[in-house]
Design a protein around this motif. Sequence first.
Motif: not given
Length: 146
Positions: A105-132
């Motif tokens: 659980s610790l490893e998985f939660s830490a991974l999800v936390l890291f991925l959320l930080l990446l999404v916060c940093t890099f944003g939604s991406g080209r194929w998102s409603l935000d980009a559209k």
Amino acid sequence: MLRSLEAQRDLVLDALRVYLGTGLFFRGLALLFTEKGLQQLLGTAEPSLGLAGLSVYVATAHLVGGALLAVGLYTRLAALVQLPVLGGAVSLVHWQDGLLSANQSLEFSALVLFLLLLVCTFGSGRWSLDAKWRRPPVPVASGSHR
């Protein structure tokens, strides 16, 4: 193959965002519809007002934030709302289990936390409603051409 993936960076980031959002959404459903929900995660059987408020926040963050992440709408905000939940999961809930425990659980939660930080940093991406929605409008031709 690596050059091909590099050329498809937006696709990879969007796939990651969709997968992460969908997983968090279904985790929110699991918290709502399992018998013990968040109490089981916190390891307490004593219901309290604080636990009820926390469970509402966590379930709402996972459900609404996960859905918004999946479609790429208000992506950075949706990821930001998840950060305290995953930060608490890592530091308060799973930390005592330690690394390399049987449930991971610790490893998985830490991974999800890291991925959320990446999404916060890099944003939604080209194929998102935000980009559209942030694309510049098509210019209107001035004057009439007959």
